[in-house]
Design an enzyme around this catalytic site. Structure first.
Site, PDB file in Angstrom:
ATOM      1  N   LYS A 146       0.798  -1.237   0.262  1.00  0.00           N
ATOM      2  CA  LYS A 146      -0.021   0.079   0.046  1.00  0.00           C
ATOM      3  C   LYS A 146       0.680   1.097  -0.145  1.00  0.00           C
ATOM      4  O   LYS A 146       0.442   2.124  -0.698  1.00  0.00           O
ATOM      5  CB  LYS A 146      -1.015   0.075   1.200  1.00  0.00           C
ATOM      6  CG  LYS A 146      -1.657   1.235   1.367  1.00  0.00           C
ATOM      7  CD  LYS A 146      -2.879   1.020   2.552  1.00  0.00           C
ATOM      8  CE  LYS A 146      -2.326   1.031   3.826  1.00  0.00           C
ATOM      9  NZ  LYS A 146      -2.044   2.157   4.493  1.00  0.00           N
ATOM     10  N   SER A 147       1.949   1.335   0.631  1.00  0.00           N
ATOM     11  CA  SER A 147       2.836   2.535   1.011  1.00  0.00           C
ATOM     12  C   SER A 147       3.453   2.590  -0.544  1.00  0.00           C
ATOM     13  O   SER A 147       3.678   3.949  -0.931  1.00  0.00           O
ATOM     14  CB  SER A 147       4.010   2.031   1.936  1.00  0.00           C
ATOM     15  OG  SER A 147       3.285   1.976   3.184  1.00  0.00           O
ATOM     16  N   GLY A 201      -6.115   7.530   5.296  1.00  0.00           N
ATOM     17  CA  GLY A 201      -5.062   8.596   5.656  1.00  0.00           C
ATOM     18  C   GLY A 201      -4.210   8.903   4.932  1.00  0.00           C
ATOM     19  O   GLY A 201      -3.772  10.082   4.846  1.00  0.00           O
ATOM     20  N   ARG A 204      -8.281  13.519  12.895  1.00  0.00           N
ATOM     21  CA  ARG A 204      -6.902  13.603  12.614  1.00  0.00           C
ATOM     22  C   ARG A 204      -6.272  14.834  12.351  1.00  0.00           C
ATOM     23  O   ARG A 204      -6.645  15.208  11.162  1.00  0.00           O
ATOM     24  CB  ARG A 204      -6.545  12.279  11.612  1.00  0.00           C
ATOM     25  CG  ARG A 204      -7.163  10.840  12.223  1.00  0.00           C
ATOM     26  CD  ARG A 204      -6.936   9.737  11.278  1.00  0.00           C
ATOM     27  NE  ARG A 204      -5.282   9.479  10.801  1.00  0.00           N
ATOM     28  CZ  ARG A 204      -5.049   8.556  10.415  1.00  0.00           C
ATOM     29  NH1 ARG A 204      -6.010   7.707   9.733  1.00  0.00           N
ATOM     30  NH2 ARG A 204      -3.672   8.156  10.271  1.00  0.00           N
ATOM     31  N   SER A 227       4.597  12.791  11.446  1.00  0.00           N
ATOM     32  CA  SER A 227       4.265  11.796  10.439  1.00  0.00           C
ATOM     33  C   SER A 227       4.992  11.956   9.464  1.00  0.00           C
ATOM     34  O   SER A 227       4.989  13.186   8.697  1.00  0.00           O
ATOM     35  CB  SER A 227       2.687  11.839  10.199  1.00  0.00           C
ATOM     36  OG  SER A 227       2.584  10.955   9.127  1.00  0.00           O
ATOM     37  N   ASP A 276       4.189   0.908  12.089  1.00  0.00           N
ATOM     38  CA  ASP A 276       3.106   0.275  11.841  1.00  0.00           C
ATOM     39  C   ASP A 276       3.099  -1.299  12.227  1.00  0.00           C
ATOM     40  O   ASP A 276       2.316  -1.978  11.970  1.00  0.00           O
ATOM     41  CB  ASP A 276       2.968   0.212  10.105  1.00  0.00           C
ATOM     42  CG  ASP A 276       2.311   1.448   9.608  1.00  0.00           C
ATOM     43  OD1 ASP A 276       1.666   2.222  10.601  1.00  0.00           O
ATOM     44  OD2 ASP A 276       2.141   1.826   8.417  1.00  0.00           O
ATOM     45  N   ARG A 305      -5.291  -2.588  11.554  1.00  0.00           N
ATOM     46  CA  ARG A 305      -4.061  -3.304  12.012  1.00  0.00           C
ATOM     47  C   ARG A 305      -4.455  -3.727  13.409  1.00  0.00           C
ATOM     48  O   ARG A 305      -3.732  -4.986  14.095  1.00  0.00           O
ATOM     49  CB  ARG A 305      -2.910  -2.260  12.204  1.00  0.00           C
ATOM     50  CG  ARG A 305      -2.501  -1.749  10.945  1.00  0.00           C
ATOM     51  CD  ARG A 305      -1.045  -1.304  10.899  1.00  0.00           C
ATOM     52  NE  ARG A 305      -0.750  -0.718   9.800  1.00  0.00           N
ATOM     53  CZ  ARG A 305      -0.609  -1.108   8.423  1.00  0.00           C
ATOM     54  NH1 ARG A 305      -0.296  -2.546   8.460  1.00  0.00           N
ATOM     55  NH2 ARG A 305      -0.168  -0.450   7.196  1.00  0.00           N
TER      56      ARG A 305
END
Length: 429
Positions: free
Chosen positions: A25-26, A92, A120, A167, A311, A386
């Protein structure tokens, strides 16, 4: 059992299987922005099937096609009273990357998401884009989505300061759009950089697309430049692989093969190979792919710094707890602003096993002296993919493990429950 839950069990404690994981996904989400900014010169192969990627791809493809009414995954694009609204649901990464993309491309739109997404923070990124010249309005609470973007964008400077300890997605969002900026970008990172491997991944993928950069100390510089005709092939997802490491660690005996994962990976979560050595799980790369095997060795080590791979935190903490390992963790600063407050969620659910996760400044200590495994445990997922996947391996220790809201896994690993069945787990709904 509730109407929206499943019960997971496994009749034996051994796990032998081969599992084909979806693309990262990243990597996929970064590649999609590069593809859009390059007008298709950067071609993407093996795109992730994760809902976050489906949503981001849907927004970008439909904007490119000039559509204003479309649904994709749990997201949508709509037009009402002349205002275009992109609803990215719980995605996100899509929120951060699209914030930068819509700003610099001069796309007039509103960007919104779920109620949790509206809680967020995103002010650090919007402030940085504002330094560049972007005009972004908050359509609700200041510092949080929804965001309203103007079709006017005129770059006023190429120098931007941004905190590095909140982040890495904020930094990545800025780096991805840097080649598109008329004046380029000189990004000054203030303080310690959290999740450095994710920034390194971004820059490595940009290099694949023909983009040159310079990284000296805390400053990353990227000039305005064209993308080259290129192809980016997405590696399978190491975050998804981490759950199979957890299964191996909690199994009595195991041999799990995950095809196509690379020994030299761009993904920071590939560090799971080293972390899981502390729990008696060994990794090797063969012609078939990554092979993970339970060696039976006793757990070693008691301190884990996860600042470069947050993660993995839920996976590693749950495995430590299940093995009665009184470990200490640091580098968890970003967990409180994820899909849920992951620290609080872990504390709540581990308490059902008698385990305490105690916060002590920037360190977190597992206390497992009262660890026990009830026959039936209900795990809440807090709208967090997760949480569901990190706790699922406990079915090797608990006769009936009930997972509430199991569909949350579509965010990053849509075939997770199907893959567990292939590995010998039983699912009842």
């Amino acid at each position: 059992m509730s109407d929206n839950s499943l019960i997971l069990s496994k009749s034996n404690a051994d796990t032998f299987c081969t599992i084909q994981l979806t693309g990262s996904k990243s990597e996929s989400n970064r590649a999609l922005i590069l593809n859009a900014l390059s007008k298709g010169k950067v071609v993407v192969n093996n795109l992730s099937s994760a809902d976050d990627t489906v949503i981001l791809n849907g927004v970008l493809r439909n904007l490119e096609a000039g559509k204003d009414d479309a649904t994709f995954g749990s997201g949508s694009l709509t037009q009402s009273d002349g205002e275009l609204t992109a609803n990215i649901g719980p995605a996100g990464t899509a929120m951060r990357f699209l914030t930068a993309y819509l700003s610099v491309t001069g796309t007039a739109a509103v960007l919104t998401g779920t109620e949790r997404m509206k809680q967020r923070p995103i002010g650090i990124l919007t402030d940085a884009l504002g330094q560049l010249g972007a005009k972004i309005q908050y359509a609700g609470q200041e510092g949080f989505p929804p965001l309203r973007f103007s079709k006017e964008f005129k770059q006023v400077t190429n120098k931007v300061n941004i905190r590095g300890n909140v982040s890495s997605q904020y930094i990545t969002a800025l780096l991805l759009v840097a080649p598109f900026l008329e004046k380029g970008l000189e990004l000054h990172i203030e303080g310690e950089l959290t999740s450095r491997p994710y920034v390194e991944m971004t820059l490595a993928m940009m290099e694949e697309a023909g983009i040159c950069y310079n990284w000296q100390g805390s400053v990353i510089s990227i000039d305005n430049q064209d993308f080259k005709d290129s192809q980016i092939t997405i590696e399978p997802d190491w975050s998804a692989a981490s759950y199979w490491y957890a299964i191996a660690a909690l199994s009595k005996d195991s041999k799990i093969i995950l095809p196509y994962l690379k020994a030299k990976s761009l993904q920071g979560d590939s560090r799971i190979t080293q972390i899981m050595e502390h729990f008696g799980v060994q990794s090797s790369f063969t012609d078939e792919g990554l092979e993970i095997v339970k060696t039976g060795d006793a757990p070693r080590g008691a301190f884990f710094d996860l600042k470069d791979c947050p993660d993995l935190a839920q996976t590693v903490i749950v495995v430590s707890a299940a093995l009665g390992h009184n470990a200490t963790f640091t580098g968890l600063e970003t967990l409180k602003i994820k899909e849920t407050d992951r620290i609080k969620a872990l504390q709540n659910e581990l308490a059902k096993l008698g385990v305490v996760l105690r916060e002590d400044g920037e360190q977190y200590h597992l206390e497992c002296s009262d660890l026990h495994f009830p026959e039936h445990v209900i795990i809440e997922t807090y709208e967090d993919h997760r949480m569901a996947m990190a706790f699922a391996p406990l079915a090797l220790k608990i006769q009936q493990l009930e997972i509430e809201e199991p569909a949350v896994v579509v965010k990053s690993y849509p075939t997770f429950w199907d893959d567990l069945q292939k590995a010998g787990f039983t699912i009842n709904s």
